[in-house]
Design a protein around this motif. Structure first.
Motif, PDB file in Angstrom:
ATOM      1  N   GLY A 206      -1.772 -15.755  -5.805  1.00 24.60           N
ATOM      2  CA  GLY A 206      -1.906 -15.059  -7.205  1.00 24.60           C
ATOM      3  C   GLY A 206      -0.557 -14.245  -7.218  1.00 24.60           C
ATOM      4  N   ALA A 207      -0.643 -13.462  -8.648  1.00 28.44           N
ATOM      5  CA  ALA A 207       0.461 -12.581  -8.884  1.00 28.44           C
ATOM      6  C   ALA A 207       0.367 -11.351  -7.824  1.00 28.44           C
ATOM      7  N   ALA A 208       1.402 -10.741  -7.694  1.00 33.29           N
ATOM      8  CA  ALA A 208       1.317  -9.412  -6.799  1.00 33.29           C
ATOM      9  C   ALA A 208       0.009  -8.522  -7.028  1.00 33.29           C
ATOM     10  N   ALA A 209      -0.746  -8.430  -6.271  1.00 34.67           N
ATOM     11  CA  ALA A 209      -2.204  -7.715  -6.535  1.00 34.67           C
ATOM     12  C   ALA A 209      -1.917  -6.326  -6.470  1.00 34.67           C
ATOM     13  N   PRO A 210      -2.657  -5.792  -7.400  1.00 35.62           N
ATOM     14  CA  PRO A 210      -2.680  -4.135  -7.822  1.00 35.62           C
ATOM     15  C   PRO A 210      -3.260  -3.651  -6.254  1.00 35.62           C
ATOM     16  N   LEU A 211      -2.363  -2.561  -5.709  1.00 36.27           N
ATOM     17  CA  LEU A 211      -2.830  -1.777  -4.555  1.00 36.27           C
ATOM     18  C   LEU A 211      -3.708  -0.682  -5.120  1.00 36.27           C
ATOM     19  N   THR A 212      -4.926  -0.474  -4.636  1.00 37.44           N
ATOM     20  CA  THR A 212      -5.914   0.484  -4.959  1.00 37.44           C
ATOM     21  C   THR A 212      -5.544   1.571  -3.984  1.00 37.44           C
ATOM     22  N   LEU A 213      -5.425   1.388  -2.584  1.00 36.56           N
ATOM     23  CA  LEU A 213      -5.472   2.225  -1.559  1.00 36.56           C
ATOM     24  C   LEU A 213      -4.367   1.718  -0.517  1.00 36.56           C
TER      25      LEU A 213
ATOM     26  N   GLY B  17     -15.020  -5.812  -5.909  1.00 37.93           N
ATOM     27  CA  GLY B  17     -13.981  -6.386  -6.411  1.00 37.93           C
ATOM     28  C   GLY B  17     -12.525  -6.461  -5.770  1.00 37.93           C
ATOM     29  N   HIS B  18     -12.682  -5.844  -4.404  1.00 36.09           N
ATOM     30  CA  HIS B  18     -11.537  -5.687  -3.823  1.00 36.09           C
ATOM     31  C   HIS B  18     -11.221  -6.583  -2.263  1.00 36.09           C
ATOM     32  N   LEU B  19     -10.297  -6.730  -1.868  1.00 36.43           N
ATOM     33  CA  LEU B  19     -10.095  -7.171  -0.338  1.00 36.43           C
ATOM     34  C   LEU B  19      -9.084  -6.284   0.473  1.00 36.43           C
ATOM     35  N   VAL B  20      -9.793  -6.086   1.566  1.00 35.83           N
ATOM     36  CA  VAL B  20      -9.188  -5.308   2.484  1.00 35.83           C
ATOM     37  C   VAL B  20      -8.586  -6.221   3.615  1.00 35.83           C
ATOM     38  N   THR B  21      -7.274  -5.945   3.958  1.00 32.85           N
ATOM     39  CA  THR B  21      -6.524  -6.448   4.907  1.00 32.85           C
ATOM     40  C   THR B  21      -5.746  -5.437   5.830  1.00 32.85           C
ATOM     41  N   PRO B  22      -5.130  -5.825   6.818  1.00 37.25           N
ATOM     42  CA  PRO B  22      -4.303  -4.693   7.722  1.00 37.25           C
ATOM     43  C   PRO B  22      -3.212  -4.644   6.778  1.00 37.25           C
ATOM     44  N   GLY B  23      -2.482  -3.482   7.088  1.00 31.90           N
ATOM     45  CA  GLY B  23      -1.368  -3.347   6.331  1.00 31.90           C
ATOM     46  C   GLY B  23      -0.159  -4.119   6.589  1.00 31.90           C
ATOM     47  N   LEU B  24       0.620  -4.573   5.769  1.00 31.36           N
ATOM     48  CA  LEU B  24       1.639  -5.414   5.983  1.00 31.36           C
ATOM     49  C   LEU B  24       2.742  -4.940   6.956  1.00 31.36           C
ATOM     50  N   VAL B  25       3.569  -5.763   7.578  1.00 33.03           N
ATOM     51  CA  VAL B  25       4.290  -5.017   8.729  1.00 33.03           C
ATOM     52  C   VAL B  25       5.780  -5.739   8.255  1.00 33.03           C
TER      53      VAL B  25
ATOM     54  N   ASN C 128      -1.947   5.349   9.574  1.00 32.70           N
ATOM     55  CA  ASN C 128      -2.336   6.345  10.373  1.00 32.70           C
ATOM     56  C   ASN C 128      -3.546   7.086  10.006  1.00 32.70           C
ATOM     57  N   GLY C 129      -4.307   6.428   8.846  1.00 29.03           N
ATOM     58  CA  GLY C 129      -5.565   7.045   8.357  1.00 29.03           C
ATOM     59  C   GLY C 129      -5.261   8.140   7.186  1.00 29.03           C
ATOM     60  N   ARG C 130      -4.192   8.040   6.724  1.00 25.55           N
ATOM     61  CA  ARG C 130      -3.714   9.167   5.622  1.00 25.55           C
ATOM     62  C   ARG C 130      -3.497   8.294   4.285  1.00 25.55           C
ATOM     63  N   GLU C 131      -3.796   8.722   3.252  1.00 29.12           N
ATOM     64  CA  GLU C 131      -3.485   7.973   2.132  1.00 29.12           C
ATOM     65  C   GLU C 131      -1.981   8.105   1.719  1.00 29.12           C
ATOM     66  N   VAL C 132      -1.443   7.004   1.458  1.00 28.63           N
ATOM     67  CA  VAL C 132       0.040   7.088   1.187  1.00 28.63           C
ATOM     68  C   VAL C 132       0.380   6.353  -0.432  1.00 28.63           C
ATOM     69  N   VAL C 133      -0.567   5.510  -0.619  1.00 26.00           N
ATOM     70  CA  VAL C 133      -0.531   4.930  -1.872  1.00 26.00           C
ATOM     71  C   VAL C 133      -2.010   5.067  -2.554  1.00 26.00           C
ATOM     72  N   GLU C 134      -2.127   5.405  -3.987  1.00 27.58           N
ATOM     73  CA  GLU C 134      -3.345   5.106  -4.443  1.00 27.58           C
ATOM     74  C   GLU C 134      -3.207   4.676  -5.838  1.00 27.58           C
ATOM     75  N   HIS C 135      -4.024   3.753  -6.019  1.00 28.29           N
ATOM     76  CA  HIS C 135      -3.964   3.015  -7.457  1.00 28.29           C
ATOM     77  C   HIS C 135      -2.404   2.764  -7.958  1.00 28.29           C
TER      78      HIS C 135
ATOM     79  N   ALA D  69      -4.625  -1.846   4.035  1.00 36.13           N
ATOM     80  CA  ALA D  69      -4.445  -2.285   2.481  1.00 36.13           C
ATOM     81  C   ALA D  69      -5.709  -2.666   1.716  1.00 36.13           C
ATOM     82  N   VAL D  70      -5.953  -1.717   0.653  1.00 36.18           N
ATOM     83  CA  VAL D  70      -7.189  -2.195  -0.297  1.00 36.18           C
ATOM     84  C   VAL D  70      -6.635  -2.791  -1.621  1.00 36.18           C
ATOM     85  N   TRP D  71      -6.837  -4.032  -1.621  1.00 32.15           N
ATOM     86  CA  TRP D  71      -6.268  -4.643  -2.800  1.00 32.15           C
ATOM     87  C   TRP D  71      -7.349  -5.056  -3.862  1.00 32.15           C
ATOM     88  N   ARG D  72      -6.942  -4.805  -5.042  1.00 33.69           N
ATOM     89  CA  ARG D  72      -8.041  -5.284  -6.240  1.00 33.69           C
ATOM     90  C   ARG D  72      -7.628  -6.669  -6.393  1.00 33.69           C
TER      91      ARG D  72
END
Length: 462
Positions: free
Chosen positions: A419-426, A67-75, A430-437, A397-400
């Motif tokens: 669509g509306a701003a998608a919820p960001l699951t992760l 149920g998620h879409l993975v993209t590069p992080g935005l710049v 640099n390989g480190r979690e900075v946003v979760e849910h 970015a891992v978008w729901r």
């Protein structure tokens, strides 16, 4: 890092994301309806269809991306972090009136305020899927302290990849410029401070978390001597150049009256076109201007929401892309874009382009590219970030897209962009979690909000 106790050696732990749609935004726009991404340390190790390879060792986290879409992080290619504490001012002004209203307010900023403002700005960016941001700081009051250092410290605490610029202004009202004399610096002092910032903070390594850019502010706030000197300095130091260009009809009139030519020709005359240069806005560009940008590889930071907020106009982004101009997205200063979110700029860029050029002017995938690979190219980091490819840095970015606002949209990229701003699951940087849910992982959001409120109140009281 995890330790292999059987050998005593150290090796990077792996994060595995599976069962997700993937938009790599690589050169071929490769996509997978159901695929995997493997991160090892701070690098992307594998991207492909189906489940991740069997037998992977040192897996520290495995994520079911159904149920998620993975993209590069935005710049984010253009911002003014200090403006986070001056949002809501001058709500019905064009650029010049807006600046004249706010310059005296900004003359009161200091490093403590800018630390709070940078944290607020970065929080909004991270929570909207942005992993790398630039910032154009160009107001440095004499008693303001270490403003650039405060911003760098703030973003390091949040974990964002950062490309700050040491901006400057030396053309005050007494010399025919727009900013009051109290807001400008001496030309030589500004150049010396820029050189010092580069020497102190710039990191040219592949996985650098901080790179510095030289950035005199704009044609109407900077002398030709500062523009020319900054270009020479940047090229000697091996860093990039950034400024505002062709933002409004008032800027066009200023350049023609003062220099006898339009903004693009004026900046070209001072050495300000090239692959190491990007400019913010570039709204009022004719065919000759676009051809010059394309021929020299000069980049553009497109800021659709800010451009609309101050009614500056609609940039010819489809024409720029067709000509081969590098284009990325920018939030711009929060005082002309109160939300400060980069994720929403994907949608706004597409909608505004279609207002000018029709329903085929910009596609959802072109919009996503503007916010990822396009931005990476503009910042000179296209070999490191901006697409999901083995060997690149693990900024993703891992978008729901199966929540109540997005479920049923046939195309996950359309769900993200239209669509509306998608919820960001992760969100990984640099390989480190900075946003979760949807929430920042490394700092207290409520404390940031309190710090921002205090800083804004203190500035208003000056």
């Amino acid at each position: 890092m995890s330790v292999d106790n059987s050998t005593g050696s150290t090796a990077p732990g792996r994060i595995v994301i599976e069962n997700c749609a993937i938009a790599t935004v690589d050169a071929g726009d490769t996509e997978y309806d159901c695929g995997h991404v493997v991160v090892a340390g701070n690098r992307i190790e594998a991207v492909g269809a189906g489940p991740a390879p069997a037998g992977l060792e040192r897996v520290v986290r495995r994520i079911d991306g159904t149920g998620h879409l993975v993209t590069p992080g935005l710049v984010n290619t253009h911002h003014h972090f200090y403006q986070w504490i001056t949002r809501g001012f001058a709500q019905e002004c064009n650029l010049f009136d807006w600046l004249v209203t706010l310059y005296p307010v900004w003359a009161g900023i200091d490093d403590e305020m800018c630390y709070a403002a940078a944290q607020g700005s970065a929080a909004a960016l991270l929570r909207s899927g942005c992993t790398t941001s630039t910032d154009h700081a160009y107001v440095f009051p004499k008693d303001g302290g270490d403003i650039l250092g405060a911003e760098i410290r703030a973003l390091a605490e949040l974990g964002m990849r950062f490309q700050p610029t040491r901006g400057s202004m030396d053309l005050g009202t007494s010399q025919g410029g727009l900013p009051p004399d109290a807001c400008v610096e001496d030309t030589d002092a500004a150049l010396a401070a820029t050189a010092e910032a580069i020497d102190r903070w710039h990191d040219a390594s592949f996985d650098a978390m901080v790179r510095v850019t030289a950035a005199p502010c704009s044609p109407f706030s900077v002398t030709p001597e500062l523009l020319r000197g900054a270009a020479e300095l940047a090229r000697t130091k091996g860093v990039r150049l950034h400024t505002h260009g062709a933002e409004t009809v008032e800027e066009e009139a200023f350049c023609r009256e003062r220099f006898g030519m339009g903004p693009t020709d004026y900046l070209e005359s001072l050495g300000w076109l090239g692959e190491d240069v990007w400019m913010a806005h570039c709204i009022h560009m004719d065919d000759s201007d676009i051809a010059k940008f394309a021929g020299t590889g000069t980049g553009v930071a497109h800021c659709p929401s800010s451009n609309a907020r101050i009614a500056a106009g609609i940039a010819r982004v489809p024409d720029m892309l067709a000509a081969g101009v590098p284009v990325g997205l920018g939030v711009d200063g929060a005082a002309s874009n109160e939300s400060g979110e980069l994720g929403t700029e994907l949608r706004n860029a597409l909608l505004i382009a279609r207002l000018r050029g029709g329903p085929g002017a910009l596609t959802v995938r072109q919009a996503l590219r503007l916010g990822t690979a396009g931005g990476a190219k503009v910042l000179g980091r296209e070999h490191e970030i901006g697409s999901l490819e083995p060997g690149k840095l693990a900024d993703l970015a891992v978008w729901r897209v199966d929540d109540v606002l997005h479920s049923g949209i046939a195309d996950p990229v359309a769900a993200l962009v239209l669509g509306a701003a998608a919820p960001l699951t992760l969100l990984l940087v640099n390989g480190r979690e900075v946003v979760e849910h949807g929430h920042l992982s490394r700092v207290d959001e409520e404390e940031i909000a309190r710090n921002v409120s205090r800083a804004a109140a203190r500035l208003r009281a000056k």
